[in-house]
Design a protein around this motif. Structure first.
Motif, PDB file in Angstrom:
ATOM      1  N   MET B  75       0.828  -1.214   0.000  1.00 41.57           N
ATOM      2  CA  MET B  75       0.000   0.000   0.000  1.00 41.57           C
ATOM      3  C   MET B  75       0.862   1.265   0.000  1.00 41.57           C
ATOM      4  N   VAL B  76       2.030   1.206   0.620  1.00 43.25           N
ATOM      5  CA  VAL B  76       2.947   2.350   0.511  1.00 43.25           C
ATOM      6  C   VAL B  76       3.278   2.581  -0.969  1.00 43.25           C
ATOM      7  N   GLY B  77       3.543   1.492  -1.690  1.00 40.39           N
ATOM      8  CA  GLY B  77       3.779   1.610  -3.130  1.00 40.39           C
ATOM      9  C   GLY B  77       2.580   2.211  -3.855  1.00 40.39           C
ATOM     10  N   ASN B  78       1.404   1.802  -3.430  1.00 43.59           N
ATOM     11  CA  ASN B  78       0.167   2.314  -4.031  1.00 43.59           C
ATOM     12  C   ASN B  78      -0.001   3.813  -3.750  1.00 43.59           C
ATOM     13  N   PHE B  79       0.321   4.239  -2.520  1.00 41.55           N
ATOM     14  CA  PHE B  79       0.260   5.680  -2.196  1.00 41.55           C
ATOM     15  C   PHE B  79       1.211   6.457  -3.102  1.00 41.55           C
ATOM     16  N   LEU B  80       2.426   5.912  -3.246  1.00 45.53           N
ATOM     17  CA  LEU B  80       3.448   6.631  -4.019  1.00 45.53           C
ATOM     18  C   LEU B  80       3.091   6.675  -5.502  1.00 45.53           C
ATOM     19  N   ALA B  81       2.352   5.654  -5.965  1.00 43.36           N
ATOM     20  CA  ALA B  81       1.901   5.628  -7.363  1.00 43.36           C
ATOM     21  C   ALA B  81       0.618   6.424  -7.554  1.00 43.36           C
ATOM     22  N   GLY B  82       0.029   6.922  -6.475  1.00 43.68           N
ATOM     23  CA  GLY B  82      -1.195   7.731  -6.593  1.00 43.68           C
ATOM     24  C   GLY B  82      -2.455   6.917  -6.762  1.00 43.68           C
ATOM     25  N   GLY B  83      -2.419   5.620  -6.419  1.00 44.82           N
ATOM     26  CA  GLY B  83      -3.557   4.759  -6.707  1.00 44.82           C
ATOM     27  C   GLY B  83      -4.484   4.450  -5.548  1.00 44.82           C
ATOM     28  N   ALA B  84      -4.218   5.006  -4.374  1.00 42.74           N
ATOM     29  CA  ALA B  84      -5.050   4.676  -3.207  1.00 42.74           C
ATOM     30  C   ALA B  84      -6.175   5.693  -3.038  1.00 42.74           C
ATOM     31  N   VAL B  85      -7.097   5.362  -2.159  1.00 43.31           N
ATOM     32  CA  VAL B  85      -8.243   6.260  -1.940  1.00 43.31           C
ATOM     33  C   VAL B  85      -7.764   7.606  -1.406  1.00 43.31           C
ATOM     34  N   VAL B  86      -6.784   7.593  -0.507  1.00 40.71           N
ATOM     35  CA  VAL B  86      -6.334   8.881   0.039  1.00 40.71           C
ATOM     36  C   VAL B  86      -5.774   9.772  -1.068  1.00 40.71           C
ATOM     37  N   ASN B  87      -5.148   9.176  -2.081  1.00 43.32           N
ATOM     38  CA  ASN B  87      -4.653   9.984  -3.204  1.00 43.32           C
ATOM     39  C   ASN B  87      -5.806  10.621  -3.975  1.00 43.32           C
ATOM     40  N   ALA B  88      -6.857   9.823  -4.210  1.00 46.55           N
ATOM     41  CA  ALA B  88      -8.007  10.348  -4.967  1.00 46.55           C
ATOM     42  C   ALA B  88      -8.682  11.481  -4.196  1.00 46.55           C
ATOM     43  N   PHE B  89      -8.894  11.261  -2.907  1.00 44.77           N
ATOM     44  CA  PHE B  89      -9.509  12.312  -2.091  1.00 44.77           C
ATOM     45  C   PHE B  89      -8.614  13.559  -2.072  1.00 44.77           C
ATOM     46  N   ALA B  90      -7.316  13.338  -1.902  1.00 40.36           N
ATOM     47  CA  ALA B  90      -6.387  14.470  -1.795  1.00 40.36           C
ATOM     48  C   ALA B  90      -6.345  15.257  -3.101  1.00 40.36           C
ATOM     49  N   LYS B  91      -6.434  14.551  -4.217  1.00 38.95           N
ATOM     50  CA  LYS B  91      -6.447  15.236  -5.514  1.00 38.95           C
ATOM     51  C   LYS B  91      -7.720  16.062  -5.667  1.00 38.95           C
ATOM     52  N   GLN B  92      -8.838  15.475  -5.249  1.00 30.18           N
ATOM     53  CA  GLN B  92     -10.118  16.181  -5.381  1.00 30.18           C
ATOM     54  C   GLN B  92     -10.135  17.434  -4.513  1.00 30.18           C
ATOM     55  N   ILE B  93      -9.561  17.334  -3.323  1.00 30.44           N
ATOM     56  CA  ILE B  93      -9.736  18.400  -2.342  1.00 30.44           C
ATOM     57  C   ILE B  93      -8.542  19.356  -2.318  1.00 30.44           C
ATOM     58  N   GLY B  94      -7.426  18.911  -2.918  1.00 35.09           N
ATOM     59  CA  GLY B  94      -6.279  19.806  -2.985  1.00 35.09           C
ATOM     60  C   GLY B  94      -5.397  19.699  -1.767  1.00 35.09           C
ATOM     61  N   VAL B  95      -4.903  18.509  -1.510  1.00 33.66           N
ATOM     62  CA  VAL B  95      -4.054  18.247  -0.346  1.00 33.66           C
ATOM     63  C   VAL B  95      -2.820  17.495  -0.837  1.00 33.66           C
ATOM     64  N   GLU B  96      -1.663  17.829  -0.281  1.00 35.06           N
ATOM     65  CA  GLU B  96      -0.436  17.110  -0.602  1.00 35.06           C
ATOM     66  C   GLU B  96      -0.363  15.828   0.235  1.00 35.06           C
ATOM     67  N   VAL B  97       0.048  14.738  -0.394  1.00 32.52           N
ATOM     68  CA  VAL B  97       0.205  13.469   0.325  1.00 32.52           C
ATOM     69  C   VAL B  97       1.690  13.212   0.553  1.00 32.52           C
ATOM     70  N   CYS B  98       2.053  12.997   1.805  1.00 30.82           N
ATOM     71  CA  CYS B  98       3.440  12.753   2.191  1.00 30.82           C
ATOM     72  C   CYS B  98       3.461  11.421   2.934  1.00 30.82           C
ATOM     73  N   VAL B  99       4.269  10.470   2.466  1.00 25.09           N
ATOM     74  CA  VAL B  99       4.294   9.140   3.080  1.00 25.09           C
ATOM     75  C   VAL B  99       5.565   9.009   3.914  1.00 25.09           C
ATOM     76  N   VAL B 100       5.408   8.581   5.153  1.00 25.19           N
ATOM     77  CA  VAL B 100       6.536   8.452   6.080  1.00 25.19           C
ATOM     78  C   VAL B 100       6.654   6.989   6.501  1.00 25.19           C
ATOM     79  N   ASP B 101       7.769   6.357   6.134  1.00 29.77           N
ATOM     80  CA  ASP B 101       8.032   4.997   6.609  1.00 29.77           C
ATOM     81  C   ASP B 101       8.646   5.106   7.997  1.00 29.77           C
ATOM     82  N   VAL B 102       7.815   4.886   9.014  1.00 33.19           N
ATOM     83  CA  VAL B 102       8.325   4.973  10.382  1.00 33.19           C
ATOM     84  C   VAL B 102       8.639   3.578  10.922  1.00 33.19           C
ATOM     85  N   GLY B 103       8.285   2.550  10.117  1.00 34.75           N
ATOM     86  CA  GLY B 103       8.588   1.202  10.606  1.00 34.75           C
ATOM     87  C   GLY B 103       7.905   0.093   9.827  1.00 34.75           C
ATOM     88  N   VAL B 104       8.019   0.142   8.499  1.00 35.75           N
ATOM     89  CA  VAL B 104       7.463  -0.945   7.685  1.00 35.75           C
ATOM     90  C   VAL B 104       8.407  -2.144   7.804  1.00 35.75           C
TER      91      VAL B 104
END
Lengths: 340, 340
Positions: B75-104
């Motif tokens: 799913m981290v890969g999916n976030f980075l590729a822009g394919g997750a729900v949070v990416n779609a919502f963020a694109k619609q609403i105008g929010v930057e998505v920042c992914v932090v690997d704190v312990g995968v």
């Protein structure tokens, strides 16, 4: 709603990279709008416009509101100057505001952004006689249908309802009581915030109007003519017009709820184009939404009208559709599924 | 919160061209954010960014989730590729998505948009020993503080929480039980949608972890180390960091709620920077929100995480502040007031 597009939405939502059902109510909205558009994925409802239908109410003479009637016209001026809450919300969220004078009591000067469609200068006092004639009710419905058509022709893919009219929660309570069968006391609220004595009077005024006219919910035009508002008639037409064009309508609060009951009585399938933007603090709104089988997206104890609740809900509706376009499936993203 | 700015917001909201109180909960948010910013009107929280803190959970080995652990990394890969729900919502609403690997748990390739801040490759199984050391918990908190600082330095005026981690509702339930005192069975839900048998096992697993460690809510670092997740620690730090910078934080669902309880235990005033974006379908979230005295803006039966509920709520928060800037007063707009 088109069954094939609706099914395609549910199927796709199960394959998206998320646990099944985890978008809750938004998945219902995504499926509804697919069925409405007869295609999957349906268009994202943007750009969008809110039509604020303004009208006055003769029943104001019965002392149901502490606000002078001229506030309706003054607030129209405020909308046109960009100074009202609906303007601020619309600016934040990216929605066009269109003001329609469907029956303000006082003359309004021509202005950019104001559609002059006045059927009559406010309704008559429903406790003394019919609020309007059947012909006027039909003409106001046509204003709404034409407004929906014009906004969609201009490129809008989402329509929002708005309203302005001092004393319009009184007419709304009367309409909601007729169409839901609920007691007048249960569906008559404090509107803009009235005291106990005015609230008691408001309930008596609605009861008197219903006793006088005995409106038949099987004759929605007759109900509108007897106890409705010009903006209720216009919003009912706006909903019907949008549904005919298969464009979603985000409903605002209790005035929109009352108008949607009129639209439902005229054309039951029109409700399938509706999304309940929010639930107002006004008690009649819950009764209206139950009768419409609509679940509100936002519940923040707002009771302002103007379209404010519809505008706030629009990003949720847009996001519900956006995911159908953008989100990867488990296969396409190479994400493992559940093990059973 | 600054009392003067807070009072100025309430006073201004009474003079705006709308009935007093008619914006409901949004008026509370407007006042809170004025007090937080120590100025009236406060800045509109835009641009905004959602930080998605990703971490794995050793307790996954106890069979609390039907999803394989590698889904976190996928799913981290999916976030980075822009394919997750949070990416779609963020694109619609105008929010930057920042992914932090704190312990995968698995190594992730370097990628644009991914902050590599791994403290350890997932927590240890809390039923067998502490999830992490106290030093690791503190380091993860520092990751969150630094993420907040960096996002604000980059110009963001609103921060949103997000999370990803298979089995993280199990650790959330343990944290919520400790900090609220609620029964484990009451605050342990079905997460991504587990069956009855897995749900029963999940409750027993949380009970076993709490029986083993007997965490002391007066020692929040100790609680984190015993039963927390790396993303919980990071989100707690993110909240504390944002509060110190007087920037509002919109919380997502149950993971954010659990992390906010940690933040509250460390620095009670940090909660004053928080807005509850939504209420998740996960039962522990309601208990967490009650303890935090936060009322959620959106309730749509969502249970996805990723920051989706926070992103959806952002336009409501922005609109609550926008009105403080844009809306006319009765005097300035020439609108008549109520007659008493």
């Amino acid at each position: 709603l088109d069954a094939k597009a609706l099914g395609a939405a549910w199927e796709h939502q199960r394959n998206m990279t998320k646990p099944p059902g985890s978008l809750g109510i938004l998945e219902t909205i995504g499926a509804q709008l697919s069925g409405l558009a007869r295609t999957f994925p349906p268009p994202i409802p943007e750009p969008a416009a809110v039509a604020v239908f303004a009208g006055d109410h003769g029943v104001h003479a019965q002392g149901v509101s502490p606000w002078p009637q001229e506030v309706t016209a003054q607030m129209v001026g405020n909308f046109l100057a960009g100074g009202a809450v609906v303007n601020a919300f619309a600016k934040q969220i990216g929605v066009e505001v269109c003001v329609v004078d469907v029956g303000v009591a006082t003359e309004l000067p021509d202005a950019t952004g104001l559609l002059p469609r006045r059927i009559r200068p406010g309704t008559a006092d429903m406790t003394q006689g019919p609020a309007m004639t059947r012909e006027e009710a039909i003409a106001a419905i046509e204003v709404g249908i034409e407004t929906a058509r014009d906004l969609v022709t201009a490129g809008n893919r989402g329509l929002l309802t708005g309203d302005m009219g001092i004393a319009n929660t009184t007419a709304s309570a009367a309409l909601i009581s007729v169409f839901t069968g609920a007691d007048v006391a249960e569906v008559t609220g404090r509107g803009t915030g009235i005291d106990d004595a005015t609230h008691r009077r408001k309930i008596e005024v609605v009861k008197a109007a219903l006793a006088r006219h005995e409106p038949d919910p099987g004759d929605p035009i007759g109900v509108l003519a007897a106890i409705g508002g010009l903006e209720h008639a216009a919003i009912a037409g706006y909903i019907i017009g949008a549904a005919a064009l298969r464009v979603p309508v985000v409903l605002d609060g209790v005035i929109a709820g009352a108008a949607a009951l009129v639209a439902q009585a005229i054309a039951p399938e029109a409700v399938q184009a509706c999304v309940a933007g929010h639930r107002s603090a006004e008690p009649g709104h819950a009764a209206a939404l139950a009768k419409l089988s609509l679940r509100p997206l936002v519940e923040l104890e707002m009771r302002l009208g103007e379209g404010t609740g519809a505008v706030l809900a629009l990003p949720l509706v847009q996001s519900a559709v956006r995911v159908l376009h953008d989100v990867a499936t488990f296969d396409s993203a190479g994400v493992s599924g559940k093990t059973d």
